[in-house]
Write an enzyme that holds these catalytic residues in place. Structure first.
Site, short mmCIF file in Angstrom:
data_model
loop_
_atom_site.label_atom_id
_atom_site.label_comp_id
_atom_site.label_asym_id
_atom_site.label_seq_id
_atom_site.Cartn_x
_atom_site.Cartn_y
_atom_site.Cartn_z
N HIS A 459 33.78 64.85 -29.51
CA HIS A 459 33.76 65.33 -28.13
C HIS A 459 32.36 65.77 -27.71
CE1 HIS A 459 35.05 68.27 -24.87
NE2 HIS A 459 35.68 67.17 -24.52
N HIS A 616 33.29 73.07 -14.93
CA HIS A 616 33.49 72.40 -16.22
C HIS A 616 32.44 72.78 -17.26
CE1 HIS A 616 33.74 68.68 -18.86
NE2 HIS A 616 35.02 69.03 -18.74
#
Length: 733
Positions: A459, A616
């Site tokens: 990720h 985010h």
């Protein structure tokens, strides 16, 4: 003579006590509270109408994913161990009851807003969803023509035969279920009628995804439309000549998507992921949405056929699947009903006439998206693809866009003979199919593609460009908090760091090569990776702030995250708060920590910003005895990020970058327009302004735009000469 024992202070007493059992908030309920905050945006009358419609579409899309993944996961857990409890102390059954009850309430609020507010207001502005039962003859003729020429040729009804399996309904697709009066002699499936047979039969009309959901209708002005399911319902009897249609209702099935690959049994990861995608099509139903006007007979038939209990049934008084409102938001000609555009600004550090290598060599660059353009990140990779001095490009791709210029650049680089290695995470949920396609395309172009790591999701957001320069090899690196997706970079708040720092470059290479080589990485000097050391580093930093407070010094932690779920980190924050550390948390979504509890977390403040851009970025700041430790990360504070994903924690060391990023981080805590304050019970209340409300996203946009204007003004008032171009030999001398 014995010394008198010093009496314990209230703080010392608290530090000695065990933490209370009720200190955690259920993760699923916390997520639903987040979706409730998004829904409040749709109800905000100060926002333009089509923006409110967009937020309704977002809440609908959010709920779909939540039910597919979280409710689907809970149902699987229930089958394995119904008595298992979460950190908040709830059993699986208690969680399901609470979650589905809250979800039903949110859905009811959604549709009240659609019926009572949004559609009437849009109708006044010339955007109308028409009812074919009460429309003009002109619309009726147009609808009939469309049905006969386009729609009936595409769609086919599917009989439901007695004794045969119920048909596989496409997950999240709108279908029609038709109840027909039974023939006197035979049933729909051809079986002879018997005494006791029901006086009706059923059929399904799948609407598929080929036909547009919104069907335009004739209009002298504005935009009039009918939804596909309403149009087909109006003419559905034409699919069943000489039969009596008793009712026709829209329905939508949500299937369990919490299906993971068993990597220990998958010899071929790519093939295994394709099997996962296929298995989702056949997975069990976890929700049925249907038109609220459905008869009891229809509901009983569908719920029994799908194996669902009442708590999984959602009667919808309005159009199913509100994500069609995204299309309304995209209509041309209604700009007055949308937000004023905030076009991303160029960074004052980046000169479009210079190569990115020249810019980055002059100093680290921090970009704050979407206020500042994402172009420099794309440019770096595109320029690297054609630069004759670039030897290699190494990049992690977790999610990217449909027509990704970055993927195109990587293929171009490989075609030019550069050494290109990409880690494509095939296990990125709901992007698996796209990533499989990209992986195959890049392999065919000559890119070395690594399909992630067994047992972990990769990720981290990192790209390394290795370039030969006169002084030797230089590594140009991009670290980010968001995906390599230039489309979502215009909607998501994220941070990019562009650097050619020697230490960070060496660390990035060590990290990347360890991942691609599936080996234990060597000790890195500045980068911290999960699942190896990121959790420990965060715990050590929190503990250091706590220890300083216990010694009478200042302790402070400021963090911006998407989610805070990890119980070990939450307990560390509680202990730090008890010691006097001031903790400010900006958590967009799930937060399982209870702030403001006396004796536990009275020094912890939690806010959530919900506004036009999706927050985010992950940024953390530790006071660190005055030598502030500032870091960005790809990881939220969740067990999956810290223990089951490959993530990066990246220090920001260059002073100008630090000042800029700290200013961004602090600005959110001044928000009195879009900030929600979390209460000890897990509920949220909108922060009230004493004077003129301060909107952090607007303030950041204005601030960064002003910085760019000032830089452009400075360039206009500075004389710059054209230098003669020197050959490489002259430069070397």
């Amino acid at each position: 003579m014995a010394k008198k024992r010093k009496a314990k202070s209230k703080k010392d007493t608290l530090l000695d006590q065990p933490l209370p059992d009720d200190r955690f908030i259920n993760r699923e309920i916390s997520w639903l509270e987040f979706n409730q905050r998004v829904l409040e945006q749709a109800a905000d009358e100060s926002l333009p109408l089509l923006e409110r419609a967009k937020f309704l579409a977002i809440t609908s899309s959010n709920m779909d994913e939540f039910v597919m993944v979280r409710v689907g996961g809970l149902r699987m857990q229930y089958q394995r161990n119904a008595q298992q409890r979460d950190p908040a102390g709830l059993t699986i059954a208690e969680q399901l009851n609470a979650v589905l009850g809250k979800a039903q309430m949110i859905v009811s609020q959604q549709y009240r807003l659609v019926r009572d507010t949004l559609e009437p207001a849009l109708d006044q502005e010339g955007i109308s969803r028409i009812d074919l039962n009460s429309c003009s003859d002109r619309c009726t003729v147009a609808a009939e023509t469309r049905f006969r020429t386009d729609i009936s040729a595409v769609l086919s009804p599917q009989q439901i035969s007695v004794g045969h399996p119920f048909p596989l309904l496409q997950g999240l697709g709108v279908q029609l279920c038709v109840r027909l009066k039974a023939d006197e002699d035979t049933e729909l499936g051809g079986k002879p009628a018997e005494e006791g047979d029901l006086p009706w039969q059923f059929a399904i009309v799948p609407l598929g995804r080929v036909l547009d959901r919104m069907v335009p209708m004739p209009s002298d002005g504005g935009y009039r439309y009918v939804l596909l399911e309403d149009l087909v319902t109006h003419f559905v009897s034409e699919f069943f000549p000489n039969r009596e249609v008793l009712e026709c209702i829209p329905l939508r099935v949500t299937r369990n998507a919490d299906i993971e690959l068993r990597e220990d049994s998958a010899a071929d990861l790519l093939g295994g992921m394709e099997e996962v995608l296929e298995s989702r099509r056949y997975s069990g139903a976890v929700r049925l949405e249907y038109g609220a006007h459905a008869s009891d007979e229809m509901v009983a038939f569908l719920s029994e056929s799908l194996g669902l209990t009442n708590q999984h049934l959602f009667a919808i008084d309005g159009p199913l699947d509100l994500t069609y409102l995204f299309s309304l938001h995209g209509l041309d000609g209604f700009e007055a009903l949308k937000d004023e555009a905030w076009p991303p600004q160029p960074s004052p550090q980046i000169d479009a006439s210079e190569k990115m290598f020249t810019t980055i060599a002059a100093g680290d660059v921090i970009l704050v998206h979407p206020y500042e353009r994402y172009d420099p990140v794309v440019r770096l990779i595109e320029e690297a693809a054609i630069d004759p001095d670039v030897l290699a490009i190494k990049q992690v791709l977790y999610r990217t866009s449909k027509k990704s210029p970055i993927v195109a650049a990587l293929k171009r680089a490989a075609d030019r003979g550069k050494y290109v290695t990409t880690i494509v995470e095939l296990k990125a949920r709901f992007d698996e199919a796209r990533n499989i396609e990209w992986a195959r395309e890049m392999e065919h172009a000559g890119v070395q593609v690594i399909y992630g790591i067994r047992g972990l999701k990769t990720h981290a957001k990192v790209c390394i460009v290795v370039r030969r320069e006169p002084q030797g090899i230089v590594r140009y690196v991009h670290f980010g908090t968001g995906n390599y997706n230039e489309a979502t970079a215009n909607l998501y708040g994220d941070i990019s760091l562009l650097t050619c720092d020697d230490i960070l470059g060496a660390d990035a290479t060590t990290f990347f090569n360890a991942v691609t080589g599936a080996s234990q990485p060597l000790q890195m000097q500045q980068l911290i990776a999960a699942p190896i050391g990121l959790r420990k580093r965060l715990l050590d930093l929190i503990a250091a702030e706590r220890q300083r407070c216990l010694q009478g010094q200042k302790g402070q932690i400021t963090a911006k995250l998407n989610a805070l779920v990890d119980t070990e980190l939450i307990d560390a924050l509680y202990r730090a708060s008890q010691a006097g550390v001031k903790i400010r948390l900006n958590i967009r979504g799930v937060c399982c920590l209870r702030p403001g509890v006396e004796g536990l977390s009275e020094n912890i403040e939690v806010i959530s910003i919900v506004d036009r851009f999706l927050e985010h970025a992950r940024i953390v700041l530790f006071h660190h005895g005055g030598a502030e430790e500032l870091l960005i990360s790809s990881a939220d504070w969740m067990p999956r990020n810290l223990d089951r994903r490959i993530e990066l924690l990246v220090p920001i060391v260059e002073e100008k970058c630090r000042r800029k990023l700290i200013a961004v981080l602090n600005r959110y805590f001044d928000d009195t327009h879009s900030a929600w304050q979390m209460l000890p019970n897990g509920k949220y209340e909108l922060v009230q302004a004493e004077g003129e409300p301060l909107r952090s996203q607007w303030e950041l946009y204005q601030w960064l735009a002003e910085k760019m204007d000032a830089a452009q003004q400075s360039r206009r008032t500075t004389f710059q000469t054209h230098e003669p171009r020197r050959s490489d030999d002259e430069t070397d001398r």
